[in-house]
Motif scaffolding. Structure first.
Motif, PDB file in Angstrom:
ATOM      1  N   VAL A 144     -15.377  15.163  69.975  1.00  0.00           N
ATOM      2  CA  VAL A 144     -15.059  14.922  68.569  1.00  0.00           C
ATOM      3  C   VAL A 144     -16.112  13.975  68.015  1.00  0.00           C
ATOM      4  CG1 VAL A 144     -13.379  14.002  66.936  1.00  0.00           C
ATOM      5  CG2 VAL A 144     -12.601  15.268  68.915  1.00  0.00           C
ATOM      6  N   LYS A 202     -14.339  16.816  62.926  1.00  0.00           N
ATOM      7  CA  LYS A 202     -15.668  17.405  63.079  1.00  0.00           C
ATOM      8  C   LYS A 202     -16.010  17.285  64.558  1.00  0.00           C
ATOM      9  CE  LYS A 202     -17.229  16.343  58.467  1.00  0.00           C
ATOM     10  NZ  LYS A 202     -18.176  15.626  57.621  1.00  0.00           N
ATOM     11  N   VAL A 203     -16.323  18.426  65.169  1.00  0.00           N
ATOM     12  CA  VAL A 203     -16.593  18.448  66.609  1.00  0.00           C
ATOM     13  C   VAL A 203     -18.026  18.892  66.856  1.00  0.00           C
ATOM     14  CG1 VAL A 203     -14.188  18.861  67.201  1.00  0.00           C
ATOM     15  CG2 VAL A 203     -15.696  20.794  66.878  1.00  0.00           C
ATOM     16  N   GLU A 204     -18.452  18.723  68.111  1.00  0.00           N
ATOM     17  CA  GLU A 204     -19.804  19.132  68.484  1.00  0.00           C
ATOM     18  C   GLU A 204     -19.982  20.615  68.202  1.00  0.00           C
ATOM     19  OE1 GLU A 204     -19.987  18.031  72.564  1.00  0.00           O
ATOM     20  OE2 GLU A 204     -20.355  15.924  72.098  1.00  0.00           O
ATOM     21  N   SER A 223     -16.254  13.129  64.537  1.00  0.00           N
ATOM     22  CA  SER A 223     -15.523  12.259  63.612  1.00  0.00           C
ATOM     23  C   SER A 223     -14.155  12.869  63.325  1.00  0.00           C
ATOM     24  CB  SER A 223     -16.296  12.065  62.304  1.00  0.00           C
ATOM     25  OG  SER A 223     -16.284  13.249  61.534  1.00  0.00           O
ATOM     26  N   CYS A 224     -13.228  11.995  62.961  1.00  0.00           N
ATOM     27  CA  CYS A 224     -11.875  12.434  62.636  1.00  0.00           C
ATOM     28  C   CYS A 224     -11.365  11.556  61.502  1.00  0.00           C
ATOM     29  CB  CYS A 224     -10.965  12.318  63.859  1.00  0.00           C
ATOM     30  SG  CYS A 224      -9.253  12.790  63.518  1.00  0.00           S
ATOM     31  N   ASP A 282     -21.166  21.668  65.216  1.00  0.00           N
ATOM     32  CA  ASP A 282     -20.981  21.822  63.764  1.00  0.00           C
ATOM     33  C   ASP A 282     -19.730  22.615  63.408  1.00  0.00           C
ATOM     34  OD1 ASP A 282     -23.283  20.380  63.197  1.00  0.00           O
ATOM     35  OD2 ASP A 282     -24.563  22.157  63.316  1.00  0.00           O
ATOM     36  N   LYS A 283     -18.654  22.381  64.130  1.00  0.00           N
ATOM     37  CA  LYS A 283     -17.375  23.020  63.811  1.00  0.00           C
ATOM     38  C   LYS A 283     -16.448  21.993  63.199  1.00  0.00           C
ATOM     39  CE  LYS A 283     -17.535  26.408  67.500  1.00  0.00           C
ATOM     40  NZ  LYS A 283     -16.866  26.894  68.692  1.00  0.00           N
ATOM     41  N   GLN A 284     -15.545  22.474  62.372  1.00  0.00           N
ATOM     42  CA  GLN A 284     -14.538  21.603  61.765  1.00  0.00           C
ATOM     43  C   GLN A 284     -13.175  22.225  61.926  1.00  0.00           C
ATOM     44  OE1 GLN A 284     -15.390  20.901  57.660  1.00  0.00           O
ATOM     45  NE2 GLN A 284     -17.135  19.579  58.077  1.00  0.00           N
ATOM     46  N   TYR A 285     -12.192  21.346  62.123  1.00  0.00           N
ATOM     47  CA  TYR A 285     -10.797  21.781  62.161  1.00  0.00           C
ATOM     48  C   TYR A 285     -10.044  21.012  61.088  1.00  0.00           C
ATOM     49  CZ  TYR A 285     -11.716  23.613  66.868  1.00  0.00           C
ATOM     50  OH  TYR A 285     -12.209  24.309  67.950  1.00  0.00           O
ATOM     51  N   ARG A 286      -9.238  21.701  60.320  1.00  0.00           N
ATOM     52  CA  ARG A 286      -8.307  21.067  59.397  1.00  0.00           C
ATOM     53  C   ARG A 286      -6.928  21.239  60.022  1.00  0.00           C
ATOM     54  NH1 ARG A 286      -9.934  19.441  54.540  1.00  0.00           N
ATOM     55  NH2 ARG A 286     -11.897  20.245  53.811  1.00  0.00           N
ATOM     56  N   LEU A 336      -8.991  15.972  59.310  1.00  0.00           N
ATOM     57  CA  LEU A 336     -10.239  16.730  59.330  1.00  0.00           C
ATOM     58  C   LEU A 336     -11.049  16.267  60.539  1.00  0.00           C
ATOM     59  CD1 LEU A 336     -12.222  18.692  58.004  1.00  0.00           C
ATOM     60  CD2 LEU A 336     -13.101  16.775  56.687  1.00  0.00           C
TER      61      LEU A 336
END
Length: 116
Positions: free
Chosen positions: A88, A105-107, A90-91, A109-113, A103
Motif C-alpha cells: 500500500v 493506492k497500491v503498488e 497511501s491510504c 498504479d492501482k487504486q481501490y475505493r 481510497l
C-alpha cells in the motif's frame, strides 16, 4: 546399405528410458503449475489484506457517525493507529457529504475505493 567404418550405430531408446523421461517431464509440468498457483494465491491474499485494511479504516470513521454535510480526509494509519500493509503506497479515508470511503493506492498504479 551398410555404414562406413568408424560411424557409430544410432542409439536405441529403451522403454524404461522413455518412461523415465516422461515422468521427469510430467514432474516439471506439475511443478510449474503448482508454482503459478502458489503465486496467484499469495497475490490474492495480499490484495485481500489491503482491502480489509481500508474497510477497517472506513468502518472506524463511520462509527463516529459523521454529519451529512461533513467533508474531511484523514490517513488510514491515523484512524487505525496501525501501519499500512505491504504494497500500500497511501491510504486515505474520505468523508464527503456524510458518505465514508477509503481510497487505497497500491503498488503498480492501482487504486481501490472501499466502502464500509
Amino acid at each position: 546399405m551398410s555404414q562406413p567404418p568408424g560411424v557409430p550405430q544410432p542409439r536405441v531408446v529403451t522403454p524404461e528410458e522413455r518412461g523415465r523421461a516422461m515422468r521427469t517431464f510430467m514432474w516439471i509440468v506439475v511443478g510449474f503449475v503448482a508454482a503459478i498457483g502458489i503465486m496467484v494465491a499469495t497475490l490474492s491474499v495480499m490484495g485481500r489484506g489491503m482491502r480489509d485494511y481500508g474497510q477497517a479504516a472506513a468502518r472506524a470513521v463511520q462509527a463516529t457517525r459523521p454529519a451529512s454535510g461533513t467533508s474531511l480526509t484523514r490517513p488510514c494509519a491515523d484512524v487505525l493507529n496501525k501501519a499500512m500493509p505491504k504494497g500500500v503506497v497511501s491510504c486515505m479515508v474520505v468523508v464527503k457529504d456524510g458518505q465514508v470511503t477509503a481510497l487505497l493506492k497500491v503498488e503498480g498504479d492501482k487504486q481501490y475505493r472501499v466502502k464500509p
